[in-house]
Design a protein around this motif. Sequence first.
Motif, mmCIF file in Angstrom:
data_model
loop_
_atom_site.group_PDB
_atom_site.id
_atom_site.type_symbol
_atom_site.label_atom_id
_atom_site.label_comp_id
_atom_site.label_asym_id
_atom_site.label_seq_id
_atom_site.Cartn_x
_atom_site.Cartn_y
_atom_site.Cartn_z
ATOM 1 N N TYR A 76 0.829 -1.208 0.000
ATOM 2 C CA TYR A 76 0.000 0.000 0.000
ATOM 3 C C TYR A 76 0.863 1.258 0.000
ATOM 4 O O TYR A 76 0.568 2.220 -0.728
ATOM 5 C CB TYR A 76 -0.950 0.007 1.205
ATOM 6 C CG TYR A 76 -1.800 1.258 1.258
ATOM 7 C CD1 TYR A 76 -2.974 1.355 0.523
ATOM 8 C CD2 TYR A 76 -1.410 2.356 2.022
ATOM 9 C CE1 TYR A 76 -3.745 2.514 0.553
ATOM 10 C CE2 TYR A 76 -2.175 3.513 2.051
ATOM 11 C CZ TYR A 76 -3.337 3.590 1.317
ATOM 12 O OH TYR A 76 -4.081 4.736 1.330
ATOM 13 N N ARG A 77 1.929 1.259 0.798
ATOM 14 C CA ARG A 77 2.806 2.445 0.856
ATOM 15 C C ARG A 77 3.500 2.684 -0.477
ATOM 16 O O ARG A 77 3.717 3.832 -0.873
ATOM 17 C CB ARG A 77 3.829 2.278 1.977
ATOM 18 C CG ARG A 77 3.239 2.421 3.372
ATOM 19 C CD ARG A 77 4.304 2.713 4.412
ATOM 20 N NE ARG A 77 5.290 1.645 4.523
ATOM 21 C CZ ARG A 77 5.167 0.594 5.330
ATOM 22 N NH1 ARG A 77 4.083 0.466 6.091
ATOM 23 N NH2 ARG A 77 6.105 -0.320 5.390
ATOM 24 N N LEU A 78 3.863 1.628 -1.160
ATOM 25 C CA LEU A 78 4.484 1.781 -2.481
ATOM 26 C C LEU A 78 3.473 2.311 -3.494
ATOM 27 O O LEU A 78 3.816 3.099 -4.377
ATOM 28 C CB LEU A 78 5.041 0.443 -2.966
ATOM 29 C CG LEU A 78 6.342 -0.037 -2.319
ATOM 30 C CD1 LEU A 78 6.605 -1.486 -2.694
ATOM 31 C CD2 LEU A 78 7.512 0.840 -2.761
ATOM 32 N N LEU A 79 2.237 1.891 -3.354
ATOM 33 C CA LEU A 79 1.195 2.268 -4.312
ATOM 34 C C LEU A 79 0.700 3.691 -4.069
ATOM 35 O O LEU A 79 0.443 4.447 -5.022
ATOM 36 C CB LEU A 79 0.028 1.276 -4.194
ATOM 37 C CG LEU A 79 -1.028 1.267 -5.290
ATOM 38 C CD1 LEU A 79 -0.405 0.947 -6.645
ATOM 39 C CD2 LEU A 79 -2.108 0.230 -4.955
ATOM 40 N N HIS A 80 0.580 4.064 -2.802
ATOM 41 C CA HIS A 80 0.045 5.386 -2.439
ATOM 42 C C HIS A 80 0.976 6.026 -1.404
ATOM 43 O O HIS A 80 0.694 6.040 -0.202
ATOM 44 C CB HIS A 80 -1.373 5.254 -1.880
ATOM 45 C CG HIS A 80 -2.345 4.632 -2.834
ATOM 46 N ND1 HIS A 80 -2.617 5.176 -4.075
ATOM 47 C CD2 HIS A 80 -3.101 3.505 -2.739
ATOM 48 C CE1 HIS A 80 -3.504 4.415 -4.704
ATOM 49 N NE2 HIS A 80 -3.814 3.405 -3.923
ATOM 50 N N ASP A 81 2.038 6.580 -1.902
ATOM 51 C CA ASP A 81 3.098 7.110 -1.039
ATOM 52 C C ASP A 81 2.827 8.579 -0.686
ATOM 53 O O ASP A 81 3.557 9.480 -1.092
ATOM 54 C CB ASP A 81 4.445 6.969 -1.758
ATOM 55 C CG ASP A 81 5.615 7.364 -0.874
ATOM 56 O OD1 ASP A 81 5.433 7.382 0.356
ATOM 57 O OD2 ASP A 81 6.693 7.654 -1.413
ATOM 58 N N TYR A 82 1.750 8.814 0.092
ATOM 59 C CA TYR A 82 1.351 10.187 0.376
ATOM 60 C C TYR A 82 1.466 10.557 1.851
ATOM 61 O O TYR A 82 1.367 11.728 2.197
ATOM 62 C CB TYR A 82 -0.107 10.415 -0.055
ATOM 63 C CG TYR A 82 -0.379 10.092 -1.502
ATOM 64 C CD1 TYR A 82 0.298 10.757 -2.524
ATOM 65 C CD2 TYR A 82 -1.312 9.125 -1.854
ATOM 66 C CE1 TYR A 82 0.050 10.466 -3.853
ATOM 67 C CE2 TYR A 82 -1.565 8.824 -3.186
ATOM 68 C CZ TYR A 82 -0.878 9.497 -4.171
ATOM 69 O OH TYR A 82 -1.130 9.202 -5.488
ATOM 70 N N LYS A 83 1.628 9.567 2.700
ATOM 71 C CA LYS A 83 1.540 9.822 4.145
ATOM 72 C C LYS A 83 2.542 10.875 4.604
ATOM 73 O O LYS A 83 2.201 11.822 5.316
ATOM 74 C CB LYS A 83 1.755 8.519 4.917
ATOM 75 C CG LYS A 83 1.420 8.642 6.396
ATOM 76 C CD LYS A 83 1.686 7.329 7.124
ATOM 77 C CE LYS A 83 0.740 6.245 6.688
ATOM 78 N NZ LYS A 83 0.925 5.003 7.483
#
Length: 350
Positions: A76-83
């Motif tokens: 998930y972090r690789l796919l949506h790296d917005y945090k």
Amino acid sequence: MKKNVLVLVFSNLKHDARVSRQVSFLAKHFQVSLVCFDTDEMENVTPIRIKQTNLSVVRKALLSAFLLLRFHAIAYRLLHDYKQTLEKTLSEKSFDLIVANDIDTLPLAFHFKRTATTKIIFDAHEYAPRHFEDKLAWRIFFQPLYLHLCTKLIPKVDAMLTVGKGLADEYEKHFNVRPIIITNAARFHAIEPSPIQEGRIRLIHHGIANPSRRLELMIEMMTYLDQRFTLDLMLMTSNYASAQTRTYIENLKTNAEKDPRIKILPSVPSKEVVKTINQYDMGVFLLPPINFNYANTLPNKLFDFIQGRLAIAVGPTPEMASIVNQYKNGVVSTEFTAKSLADKLNSISH
């Protein structure tokens, strides 16, 4: 003092009518922080623009490995790296309500839930675990991730929305949560139908262009229609469209050029769609049910057709067909084929 609301969506609101309506409603009552790819300026709304994640070859390889290994959090972090980016902007903020649009944003919603009193509403536009089930690669790599996110997070939300009955039934069946149905109904437009020209019927289709939507069927349909009919396709393409999608669009253009009655036009912002399509006579949408979401779709464009004061021509998709049949505002083909819809259209007078 107005309460604070955070709206999360991974889209461009200039072309996202549902979330635009959502945000404009919330902004009448609350101070809204809006995380999105892009948007027009709105009163009481603070936009926080993020860039769509660009997956390099190395990143894609890592993502594929972690998806196969079911390392969902890393994937998930690789796919949506917005945090990390959003932390810089939102670290000092606390929200009374967070609205997460689509399952991809729901992990971020829980990350920014600072207090026990913060409520989270999940707007599931589609049925996430079967989104692209017609594609083997998606089923192998992504379906387990979306099943994991739904199973883990949906039971924790304070309320859940979706766009139609078929989707709501499926979520309730598998996750024991009954979503509230809020359709994609467009705002009311006080306009009249444009005058019909004798001997001519102008068809319009508007929306996203991708191969799974089988837009070539509507081009094929024109080969069966008599000379009264013209067809304009007003198509939207993401800046991040794949090479396959771009090739598909070029093939559509090549096929359309064979018939002078067919035109492919650029898209317009969602707020301009209704007044733009009002110049036509009928809105057309033929979508074969190649996956669960397509079989249960009740899209923005159907309601745009209605507000544009157009007659409607659709395939036998249950929830669209139900509206057309109930209100007698168009025709429904008996099959999901170009010939079947053309037969219905040929039977009508101008």
